[in-house]
Motif scaffolding. Sequence first.
Motif, PDB file in Angstrom:
ATOM      1  N   LYS A 137      46.252 -25.594  12.206  1.00  0.00           N
ATOM      2  CA  LYS A 137      44.974 -25.138  11.650  1.00  0.00           C
ATOM      3  C   LYS A 137      45.232 -24.830  10.193  1.00  0.00           C
ATOM      4  O   LYS A 137      46.258 -24.233   9.874  1.00  0.00           O
ATOM      5  CB  LYS A 137      44.531 -23.825  12.300  1.00  0.00           C
ATOM      6  N   GLN A 139      43.377 -23.794   6.112  1.00  0.00           N
ATOM      7  CA  GLN A 139      42.225 -23.126   5.501  1.00  0.00           C
ATOM      8  C   GLN A 139      42.176 -23.399   4.002  1.00  0.00           C
ATOM      9  O   GLN A 139      43.141 -23.841   3.394  1.00  0.00           O
ATOM     10  CB  GLN A 139      42.332 -21.624   5.740  1.00  0.00           C
ATOM     11  N   ARG A 140      41.021 -23.083   3.412  1.00  0.00           N
ATOM     12  CA  ARG A 140      40.864 -23.076   1.961  1.00  0.00           C
ATOM     13  C   ARG A 140      40.830 -21.614   1.523  1.00  0.00           C
ATOM     14  O   ARG A 140      40.667 -20.724   2.353  1.00  0.00           O
ATOM     15  CB  ARG A 140      39.559 -23.770   1.580  1.00  0.00           C
ATOM     16  N   VAL A 154      48.206 -23.362   5.715  1.00  0.00           N
ATOM     17  CA  VAL A 154      48.011 -22.538   6.916  1.00  0.00           C
ATOM     18  C   VAL A 154      47.399 -21.178   6.568  1.00  0.00           C
ATOM     19  O   VAL A 154      46.571 -20.637   7.311  1.00  0.00           O
ATOM     20  CB  VAL A 154      49.336 -22.404   7.687  1.00  0.00           C
ATOM     21  N   ARG A 155      47.843 -20.630   5.443  1.00  0.00           N
ATOM     22  CA  ARG A 155      47.301 -19.426   4.821  1.00  0.00           C
ATOM     23  C   ARG A 155      47.527 -19.691   3.345  1.00  0.00           C
ATOM     24  O   ARG A 155      48.272 -20.615   2.997  1.00  0.00           O
ATOM     25  CB  ARG A 155      48.076 -18.163   5.264  1.00  0.00           C
TER      26      ARG A 155
ATOM     27  N   ASP B 108      45.557 -13.858  13.795  1.00  0.00           N
ATOM     28  CA  ASP B 108      44.381 -13.637  14.630  1.00  0.00           C
ATOM     29  C   ASP B 108      43.220 -14.355  13.969  1.00  0.00           C
ATOM     30  O   ASP B 108      42.662 -13.883  12.993  1.00  0.00           O
ATOM     31  CB  ASP B 108      44.076 -12.145  14.777  1.00  0.00           C
ATOM     32  N   ASP B 109      42.933 -15.520  14.479  1.00  0.00           N
ATOM     33  CA  ASP B 109      41.851 -16.280  13.887  1.00  0.00           C
ATOM     34  C   ASP B 109      40.546 -15.737  14.413  1.00  0.00           C
ATOM     35  O   ASP B 109      40.436 -15.350  15.567  1.00  0.00           O
ATOM     36  CB  ASP B 109      42.012 -17.757  14.228  1.00  0.00           C
ATOM     37  N   LEU B 120      40.237 -17.989   9.238  1.00  0.00           N
ATOM     38  CA  LEU B 120      41.625 -17.755   9.618  1.00  0.00           C
ATOM     39  C   LEU B 120      42.094 -16.461   8.978  1.00  0.00           C
ATOM     40  O   LEU B 120      41.611 -16.080   7.913  1.00  0.00           O
ATOM     41  CB  LEU B 120      42.529 -18.907   9.156  1.00  0.00           C
ATOM     42  N   GLY B 121      43.027 -15.817   9.638  1.00  0.00           N
ATOM     43  CA  GLY B 121      43.530 -14.573   9.084  1.00  0.00           C
ATOM     44  C   GLY B 121      44.473 -13.883  10.033  1.00  0.00           C
ATOM     45  O   GLY B 121      45.197 -14.539  10.784  1.00  0.00           O
ATOM     46  N   TYR B 136      39.812 -14.937   6.192  1.00  0.00           N
ATOM     47  CA  TYR B 136      39.306 -15.831   5.150  1.00  0.00           C
ATOM     48  C   TYR B 136      38.193 -16.665   5.791  1.00  0.00           C
ATOM     49  O   TYR B 136      38.467 -17.569   6.578  1.00  0.00           O
ATOM     50  CB  TYR B 136      40.411 -16.764   4.647  1.00  0.00           C
TER      51      TYR B 136
END
Lengths: 687, 288
Positions: A137, A139-140, A154-155, B108-109, B120-121, B136
């Motif tokens: 997974k 992200q932006r 990923v982060r 923990d999404d 996500l985060g 986020y």
Amino acid sequence: MSNFLLELRSEEIPARMQKGARAELEKLFRREMDAAGVALGELTVWSTPRRLALIARDLPTQTDAVSEEAKGPPEGAPDQAVDGFCRKNGVSRDQLEVRDVKGRPTYFAVINTPGRAVAEVLAEAIPAIIRDFSWPKSQRWGAASISTESLRWVRPLSGIVALMDGDVVACETHGITSGNVTKGHRFHHNGEITIGSADDYAAKLRDAHVIVDHEERQNIIRTGAAKAAQDAGLDLVEDEGLVIENAGLTEWPVPLLGRFEDDFLEVPPETIQLTARVNQKYFVCEKDGKLANAFICTSNIEAEDPAVVVEGNRKVLAARLSDAKFFWDVDRKKTLAEHAKGLERITFHEKLGTVADKVERVGWLAKWLTQLNFDHGLGDAAEKAAGLCKADLVTEMVGEFPELQGLMGGYYARAEGLGDAVADAIRDHYKPIGKSDEIPTAPLTVAVSLADKLDTLAGFFSIDAAPTGSKDPFALRRAALSSILLIQHNNLRVGLASVLERHMRQFGSESPQKLLDFFADRLKVQQRDAGVRHDLIDAVFALGGEDDLVRLLARVHALQSFMATEDGTNLLAGYKRASNILKKEEWDNSDSTADNNNSLSYAPETSEKALIDALDAAGPKAASAIESEDFEGAMAALASLRSPIDEFFDHVTVNDSDADKRAARLDLLARFRSAVHQVADFSRIEG
Amino acid sequence: MILALHDFWSAHGCLILQPYDMRMGAGTFHTATTLRALGPEPWNAAFVQPCRRPTDGRYGENPNRLQHYYQYQVILKPSPSDIQELYLKSLEVIGIDPLKHDIRFVEDDWESPTLGAWGLGWEVWCDGMEVTQFTYFQQMGGFDCKPVAGELTYGLERLAMYIQGVDNVYDLDFNGRGVSYGEVFLENERQMSKWNFEVADTDALFDLFNKAEAECKNALAGDVPIAAYEQAVEASHIFNLLQARGVISVQERASYMARVRDLARGSCEKHMELKKDEWAEKFPEWSA
């Protein structure tokens, strides 16, 4: 030779993704180096929650110069063709060489690619690796994310260290510039760390409270947790998954042991272990094989006072356990039968009704199977256990921890005094799950478990939802395998055809044939895995019409033993010879079991007479042995045919000029073949 | 504690807002989060939001589970590059020293099926206790967040328990002069748990759900997406109450959630539709 260090620093990477990320980093790095022709020596890849690191040792500083030749058009070809060739190869016309190819002067371009500095290759590789990096997974983030084209990671990716020996490999991607500066532990180190090269990387991080090697962190947790337990006079319940997960959550792991209130131990131990592991990532401990009131958490700091950290964690666990106790208490306020009413609201499958409908069907079947195979008087208990076996699905505890299904039902049944046999049947009715799981043997458990699986199979086959290829969404292969294991292990005498036909009629299905074929396939796979020769299984299956798995397997196993003896292999040789002659002569006399002693129009030769007599004796003996399921006896009876058939082939001419003799002798061989076929179709046997 | 957080985030450029005056399951439902997460305009805000989670009610018997509690919410759009450091500083401001307590960012999404949103985060752990949800935002109401906002949701009671060193939420010192959290809220928890689980008239709730749904559609037709969104929030809470009463079956659950999501999405969509020309003009690099 040089050493290269790459560190990709990011905000906390999920623990479960770190292993895959290490593999991905190595794969992409190798891809880039291969493409540029850089030979690789030793590669090391490490991960922490905040960084991925790769060290490549013994890299060349230059790639090898490469000289390639390309053959072009012949001399005198149109200008257009020659110019095109030059363009394609990036040479000018006056650089072309003319060589002789089979008598024709032909243009050649010599393309010399000089060696490149590996640092330059790396500077291009790093952005490519980051761009192509695949995460489960991603992200932006940040201001750049006003466009969906911005970098995904990923982060948020926060920094790149890239050093070829002591020199920064300068590159830039999405606003992040490579350098030689990184950060240490989030709390134990302030400010930046300047890395000299790959050689001092791990040591400098260690000084900043970061153990970059994930295996070293795993080891600290493994041994530290075991020691903490030992120091408290307890045994650690080992859990390698937790070791890896905690190593993925820490840069400086410190295992700490704490205690929780004794009172919570009245909750089933599995729930304590599960909530500690899943929700809090704690290890648990045992004392004398029983769960103890202790947990081990893995802190990421060298706390000023570890007791403060332990106390905080204890409170959280206490709240979790208090929840578990709440569920345990609330669930027991109702009987399982009351809970089971809730199953009317849960759909099993839209075409197969609710779970309540299912347990009702399972109840009837379990009762019948019990009466058929065990004590007739246990039938009602089996039906009752089946009716309650799914009731825990609607309890609070299983709602919170689905993996406790069955187990909790067992606890609740015992708590309300339903008796051990019923409670065990509820607890274990999902077993066996997979071929290495324990196979139940208690009558009620076996009956409920088998009935549950047969009902699932019958249901889904009735609505044409059989597995296809790799798709088996309802896990029917596993259900069939588990059924086979239950039947086999417990010697259950079940005529599957009649049981399934009767059961499938409830779904409006006419014939269980597809499901029986499915069982046959699964049985073959299972027996092959268990080391039974594939051809022997086929030889028995080819007889057809057998739906009693126990009897079928007894036959297979007797055949397997027999074929391991000399009698077996010789008989097979005789069988093959007889069979070949019959095939060659296209002799297909279906009446060949007839006693042909009396109908002979001539006096048989000695060996012929001997074979007839042997068949007269062995045929009925084998038949009656089979009747009484004594397959070894049947094989022994057939073994007596071995020397008469050998003698017959040695001394008797089958293809006699006398048509009567020829016919009688072919009939005799056909009779021999039929006698053998009583046990198995020997034509399927190899060798 | 709230004042310390207000001071801190205000000093870091956040508007200090007040709670939304509706029953909602999380601070994320506040329009200052959902609707403001859409579109290109920078937005930095902090506020307290009372939250109601009917199924978390424990009749006042669990030391840290409540059906009504308070979240402190910070939304930072676009997410600043030092957002984690800012967050950690805010913990120090309220008295959590990361060398004394083990602070961890654990995957923990976040997904809100009823808002059509995900991100996500991490959940932030303090000595194993989840004290903050850190996300986020990637999508809201089915739309990509451009740019991404960072959302911090502090569990105020849990943090207070930490700072005061108490085991049970009801033992929290509410005012420093002898009034406990239990004195303020215990009776409320008992009665509301009972109402949520046992008493609430389910026929009336089903009726309210349908009315909120109808009113949301009416508001959308009238081009007032903020009003429509309020009805989506209302429907979401009524759905949670129906869940607590145990009258929604597993199959129905998915369909009710889809209905709420449609309302939330519709509101976001209308909000985007009304704003997008203005946004595109102000932010040429942005597109819907």
